[in-house]
Design an enzyme around this catalytic site. Structure first.
Site, PDB file in Angstrom:
ATOM      1  N   ASN A 113      50.034  28.961 -25.415  1.00  0.00           N
ATOM      2  CA  ASN A 113      49.313  27.735 -25.086  1.00  0.00           C
ATOM      3  C   ASN A 113      47.949  27.717 -25.757  1.00  0.00           C
ATOM      4  OD1 ASN A 113      51.293  26.733 -23.265  1.00  0.00           O
ATOM      5  ND2 ASN A 113      50.447  27.964 -21.612  1.00  0.00           N
ATOM      6  N   GLY A 120      48.011  31.170 -23.275  1.00  0.00           N
ATOM      7  CA  GLY A 120      49.376  31.245 -22.769  1.00  0.00           C
ATOM      8  C   GLY A 120      49.604  32.650 -22.242  1.00  0.00           C
ATOM      9  N   ASN A 123      48.844  35.940 -24.381  1.00  0.00           N
ATOM     10  CA  ASN A 123      47.751  36.783 -23.902  1.00  0.00           C
ATOM     11  C   ASN A 123      48.228  38.202 -23.617  1.00  0.00           C
ATOM     12  OD1 ASN A 123      45.951  34.667 -24.032  1.00  0.00           O
ATOM     13  ND2 ASN A 123      46.045  34.194 -21.851  1.00  0.00           N
ATOM     14  N   THR A 135      39.856  34.577 -15.711  1.00  0.00           N
ATOM     15  CA  THR A 135      41.081  34.039 -16.325  1.00  0.00           C
ATOM     16  C   THR A 135      41.955  35.104 -16.963  1.00  0.00           C
ATOM     17  OG1 THR A 135      39.844  32.022 -16.812  1.00  0.00           O
ATOM     18  CG2 THR A 135      41.980  32.273 -17.870  1.00  0.00           C
ATOM     19  N   ASP A 187      46.189  39.506 -17.208  1.00  0.00           N
ATOM     20  CA  ASP A 187      46.873  39.793 -18.468  1.00  0.00           C
ATOM     21  C   ASP A 187      46.330  41.067 -19.112  1.00  0.00           C
ATOM     22  OD1 ASP A 187      48.384  37.490 -18.136  1.00  0.00           O
ATOM     23  OD2 ASP A 187      46.978  36.253 -19.265  1.00  0.00           O
ATOM     24  N   GLY A 228      36.612  33.341 -21.207  1.00  0.00           N
ATOM     25  CA  GLY A 228      37.857  33.112 -21.928  1.00  0.00           C
ATOM     26  C   GLY A 228      38.975  33.991 -21.428  1.00  0.00           C
TER      27      GLY A 228
END
Length: 321
Positions: free
Chosen positions: A11, A39, A43, A265, A269, A304
Site C-alpha cells: 500500500n 502495506g 512492511n 504505526t 511489523d 512512519g
C-alpha cells in the site's frame, strides 16, 4: 541459506499528523503530511530484510501493485532495499492505498483501500509460491490479513501440506473464520492483546496485562487445546511480550523503553520482521522475541511505518545496553 517468503499487501501510505482528530463534519488544520511506501506485507518484507543479515537470510515478496506511480514506487522501494520482487505483479488498475491519521500521542487510525491487493483469488495460490529460484521450498511463509481471507487460508493449507513454516499475523483480525483447524497449521501465531481477546472471546483487562503471570495462567487454563498446539506470541506494546511455545513453555519478555513514543504505526511489523529474521537465522524463540522487542522500541520513536523500521545493527546495539 534460509529463505523467507512474504505474501501480503503493498500500500502507498498517505499520513497526516495531528494534535486533534476532527469530529464528524469538522475541518481542522493538520500539523504535517507525509507519504511512505507501506502495506503490512511490504512492511514486513522490508522488516525481515533490514533485521536479518543478507549473508544468511534470503527475503522475497509476493503481491500485486497497480500500473500507476504508486505501484512503481512500492516495487522499487523493496527492490532497492534488497528484497526479491520477482513475484510482485503489476496489474491494470490502482495500487493499494492507506490513509493514516497519527495523533501526537503516537496513536493511529488507518483506512485502507485494497486496490490491486484485493484482486487475489484462492486459485492464484499455487505451488510456485513456495519454490525459490533455486528450485527448493521456501523455509518460512509470512502472512497477514490485508489480502482476501480465502487467499490467506489457501496459502496456510498449501504451505502446511508442503512442510513450510507458517508465520501468521492475523491483522486486521476476523476471528469468526480463524478456526482451531487453521491455527494448528500455523508454526508461529503473532497477535497483540486486542487480537488475542477477539480470537479467544474473552476480554484481556489492564489488570491481566499488568500481571503477566496472571495473564499466562488465564489464557493457558481456558484455551490450551485451542491455541497452543503451535507457538503463540502475544505483544503487549509497552508492557512486553508473552509467549507460549509448542514445547509447552510459557514466558514473559519485558519491553524495552522507547526514547519517546512518536508513532506506533510500524512497531508490530518491526517486531515481526526481527523475530522472523532471528528464527530463520537459527535463533531460539526467546532470543528472537528479544530482538523483536528491541526493534519495536526503536520503531515507535520514529515517524512512519516503513521509514521507522530499524536495521539489525541498531537492535544489536540496544540489546547490548
Amino acid at each position: 541459506m534460509p529463505h523467507v517468503t512474504i505474501l501480503g499487501s503493498l500500500n502507498y501510505d498517505l499520513v497526516t499528523f495531528t494534535s486533534k482528530v476532527p469530529l464528524g463534519g469538522e475541518t481542522i488544520l493538520s500539523d504535517s503530511f507525509a507519504t511512505h511506501c507501506g502495506g503490512k506485507g511490504a512492511n514486513q518484507a522490508l522488516a525481515v530484510r533490514r533485521l536479518s543479515s543478507p549473508d544468511t537470510v534470503e527475503v522475497r515478496m509476493v503481491g500485486r501493485v497497480g500500473k500507476d506511480a504508486f505501484g512503481v514506487e512500492l516495487k522499487d522501494g523493496l527492490e532497492n532495499a534488497g528484497v526479491d520482487v520477482s513475484l510482485v505483479e503489476e496489474i491494470e488498475g490502482k495500487s493499494g492505498v492507506a490513509v493514516i491519521i497519527v495523533e501526537r500521542s503516537g496513536e493511529n487510525r488507518i483506512l485502507v483501500s485494497a486496490g490491486a491487493n484485493g484482486t487475489f483469488v484462492p486459485d492464484d495460490i499455487t505451488s510456485n509460491l513456495f519454490m525459490t529460484d533455486k528450485g527448493k521450498l521456501t523455509d518460512y511463509l509470512v502472512l497477514q490479513n490485508e489480502l482476501p481471507l480465502p487467499v490467506i487460508y489457501r496459502a496456510i493449507e498449501l504451505g502446511h501440506a508442503k512442510g513450510v513454516n507458517i508465520v501468521y499475523n492475523p491483522s486486521p483480525m476476523d476471528s469468526s473464520v480463524l478456526t482451531s483447524g487453521i491455527i494448528k497449521k500455523i508454526s508461529y501465531l503473532i497477535v497483540n492483546e486486542t487480537e488475542l481477546s477477539q480470537l479467544i472471546g474473552v476480554e484481556i483487562s489492564n489488570e491481566d496485562i499488568q500481571d503477566h503471570e496472571r495473564l499466562i495462567k488465564k489464557i493457558r487454563t481456558l484455551y490450551d487445546k485451542f491455541l497452543f498446539s503451535r507457538t503463540v506470541i502475544v505483544t503487549l506494546g509497552g508492557k512486553g511480550v508473552i509467549a507460549f511455545t509448542n514445547k509447552g513453555e510459557s514466558f514473559y519478555i519485558q519491553a524495552f523503553e522507547a526514547e519517546k513514543v512518536v508513532d506506533t504505526t510500524g512497531a508490530g511489523d518491526s517486531f515481526l520482521g526481527a523475530f522472523v529474521g532471528a528464527v530463520a537465522d537459527g535463533k531460539n524463540v526467546k532470543v528472537a522475541i528479544e530482538r523483536g522487542a528491541a526493534a519495536g522500541a526503536i520503531a515507535v520513536s520514529r515517524e512512519g511505518a516503513a521509514d521507522s523500521i530499524p536495521f539489525l545493527e541498531e537492535t544489536r546495539e540496544l540489546l547490548k545496553k
